[in-house]
Write a protein that holds these residues in place. Structure first.
Motif, PDB file in Angstrom:
ATOM      1  N   GLY A   1     -69.726 -21.093  85.011  1.00 32.74           N
ATOM      2  CA  GLY A   1     -70.197 -21.812  83.837  1.00 32.74           C
ATOM      3  C   GLY A   1     -70.732 -20.874  82.780  1.00 32.74           C
ATOM      4  O   GLY A   1     -70.888 -19.672  83.007  1.00 32.74           O
ATOM      5  N   GLN A   2     -71.048 -21.418  81.631  1.00 30.09           N
ATOM      6  CA  GLN A   2     -71.606 -20.633  80.539  1.00 30.09           C
ATOM      7  C   GLN A   2     -72.936 -19.989  80.958  1.00 30.09           C
ATOM      8  O   GLN A   2     -73.301 -18.922  80.493  1.00 30.09           O
ATOM      9  CB  GLN A   2     -71.811 -21.503  79.301  1.00 30.09           C
ATOM     10  CG  GLN A   2     -72.241 -20.739  78.082  1.00 30.09           C
ATOM     11  CD  GLN A   2     -72.334 -21.634  76.863  1.00 30.09           C
ATOM     12  OE1 GLN A   2     -72.602 -22.828  76.978  1.00 30.09           O
ATOM     13  NE2 GLN A   2     -72.110 -21.066  75.700  1.00 30.09           N
ATOM     14  N   CYS A   3     -73.623 -20.616  81.888  1.00 28.15           N
ATOM     15  CA  CYS A   3     -74.903 -20.103  82.385  1.00 28.15           C
ATOM     16  C   CYS A   3     -74.710 -18.939  83.356  1.00 28.15           C
ATOM     17  O   CYS A   3     -75.678 -18.370  83.850  1.00 28.15           O
ATOM     18  CB  CYS A   3     -75.679 -21.224  83.066  1.00 28.15           C
ATOM     19  SG  CYS A   3     -74.767 -22.007  84.408  1.00 28.15           S
ATOM     20  N   ASN A   4     -73.453 -18.603  83.659  1.00 27.07           N
ATOM     21  CA  ASN A   4     -73.071 -17.515  84.559  1.00 27.07           C
ATOM     22  C   ASN A   4     -73.328 -17.834  86.032  1.00 27.07           C
ATOM     23  O   ASN A   4     -73.411 -16.940  86.852  1.00 27.07           O
ATOM     24  CB  ASN A   4     -73.744 -16.193  84.169  1.00 27.07           C
ATOM     25  CG  ASN A   4     -72.909 -15.001  84.592  1.00 27.07           C
ATOM     26  OD1 ASN A   4     -71.690 -15.085  84.621  1.00 27.07           O
ATOM     27  ND2 ASN A   4     -73.552 -13.914  84.925  1.00 27.07           N
ATOM     28  N   HIS A   5     -73.448 -19.111  86.377  1.00 29.16           N
ATOM     29  CA  HIS A   5     -73.545 -19.514  87.780  1.00 29.16           C
ATOM     30  C   HIS A   5     -72.155 -19.907  88.256  1.00 29.16           C
ATOM     31  O   HIS A   5     -71.357 -20.454  87.490  1.00 29.16           O
ATOM     32  CB  HIS A   5     -74.530 -20.670  87.956  1.00 29.16           C
ATOM     33  CG  HIS A   5     -75.933 -20.263  87.680  1.00 29.16           C
ATOM     34  ND1 HIS A   5     -76.750 -20.946  86.826  1.00 29.16           N
ATOM     35  CD2 HIS A   5     -76.659 -19.228  88.157  1.00 29.16           C
ATOM     36  CE1 HIS A   5     -77.927 -20.349  86.787  1.00 29.16           C
ATOM     37  NE2 HIS A   5     -77.894 -19.301  87.584  1.00 29.16           N
ATOM     38  N   CYS A   6     -71.875 -19.634  89.519  1.00 27.81           N
ATOM     39  CA  CYS A   6     -70.542 -19.843  90.076  1.00 27.81           C
ATOM     40  C   CYS A   6     -70.610 -20.816  91.247  1.00 27.81           C
ATOM     41  O   CYS A   6     -71.524 -20.743  92.072  1.00 27.81           O
ATOM     42  CB  CYS A   6     -69.980 -18.498  90.530  1.00 27.81           C
ATOM     43  SG  CYS A   6     -68.288 -18.576  91.112  1.00 27.81           S
TER      44      CYS A   6
ATOM     45  N   ASP B   1     -80.009 -24.238  87.042  1.00 28.57           N
ATOM     46  CA  ASP B   1     -80.967 -24.121  85.932  1.00 28.57           C
ATOM     47  C   ASP B   1     -81.037 -25.370  85.045  1.00 28.57           C
ATOM     48  O   ASP B   1     -81.786 -25.402  84.087  1.00 28.57           O
ATOM     49  CB  ASP B   1     -80.672 -22.888  85.085  1.00 28.57           C
ATOM     50  CG  ASP B   1     -79.300 -22.915  84.431  1.00 28.57           C
ATOM     51  OD1 ASP B   1     -78.647 -23.980  84.413  1.00 28.57           O
ATOM     52  OD2 ASP B   1     -78.871 -21.866  83.941  1.00 28.57           O
ATOM     53  N   PHE B   2     -80.251 -26.374  85.375  1.00 30.37           N
ATOM     54  CA  PHE B   2     -80.260 -27.678  84.706  1.00 30.37           C
ATOM     55  C   PHE B   2     -79.939 -27.615  83.213  1.00 30.37           C
ATOM     56  O   PHE B   2     -80.311 -28.500  82.460  1.00 30.37           O
ATOM     57  CB  PHE B   2     -81.581 -28.421  84.948  1.00 30.37           C
ATOM     58  CG  PHE B   2     -81.813 -28.672  86.407  1.00 30.37           C
ATOM     59  CD1 PHE B   2     -81.072 -29.621  87.093  1.00 30.37           C
ATOM     60  CD2 PHE B   2     -82.739 -27.926  87.113  1.00 30.37           C
ATOM     61  CE1 PHE B   2     -81.259 -29.835  88.442  1.00 30.37           C
ATOM     62  CE2 PHE B   2     -82.942 -28.130  88.471  1.00 30.37           C
ATOM     63  CZ  PHE B   2     -82.203 -29.090  89.133  1.00 30.37           C
ATOM     64  N   THR B   3     -79.219 -26.567  82.789  1.00 37.03           N
ATOM     65  CA  THR B   3     -78.698 -26.542  81.431  1.00 37.03           C
ATOM     66  C   THR B   3     -77.404 -27.343  81.425  1.00 37.03           C
ATOM     67  O   THR B   3     -76.797 -27.577  82.470  1.00 37.03           O
ATOM     68  CB  THR B   3     -78.413 -25.099  80.954  1.00 37.03           C
ATOM     69  OG1 THR B   3     -77.481 -24.495  81.850  1.00 37.03           O
ATOM     70  CG2 THR B   3     -79.695 -24.278  80.894  1.00 37.03           C
ATOM     71  N   VAL B   4     -76.961 -27.757  80.270  1.00 31.74           N
ATOM     72  CA  VAL B   4     -75.714 -28.518  80.166  1.00 31.74           C
ATOM     73  C   VAL B   4     -74.581 -27.663  80.730  1.00 31.74           C
ATOM     74  O   VAL B   4     -74.445 -26.477  80.396  1.00 31.74           O
ATOM     75  CB  VAL B   4     -75.428 -28.904  78.698  1.00 31.74           C
ATOM     76  CG1 VAL B   4     -74.064 -29.565  78.563  1.00 31.74           C
ATOM     77  CG2 VAL B   4     -76.512 -29.819  78.181  1.00 31.74           C
TER      78      VAL B   4
END
Length: 97
Positions: free
Chosen positions: A62-67, A86-89
């Motif tokens: 994702g854009q948050c860099n989580h896989c 991190d509960f970001t969109v």
């Protein structure tokens, strides 16, 4: 309590060896949803032994860099469109092998 009594009860560090570990741009090693290693197929794919194809079990970043394993994040975002960590969109950026 006198000063001499206080110092006698203190500990003195004689030797300390610290080990630090740092990883830059690490995507993690386990899917935080299914808790299975990202270098293996997800639990859904492993359970479906008849049609099991490891190449079909994709990982997504994702854009948050989580896989995560793609099957599990797809189910997650049906309920809430946020990253589980991190509960970001949730904004899907790329698939990785």
């Amino acid at each position: 309590m006198s000063e001499s009594e206080q110092t006698s009860k203190m500990y003195k560090v004689l030797n300390w060896n610290a080990v630090a570990m740092w990883v830059y741009n690490n995507l993690g090693d386990t899917c935080s949803i299914c808790k299975n290693p990202l270098n293996e197929a997800c639990l859904s794919c492993q359970a479906n032994q008849e049609n099991f194809d490891p190449s079909q079990c994709k990982k997504v970043v994702g854009q948050c860099n989580h896989c995560f394993h793609n099957h599990w994040i797809e189910e997650w975002i049906k309920k809430q469109n946020t990253c589980p960590l991190d509960f970001t969109v949730w904004i899907q950026m790329k698939f990785i092998a």
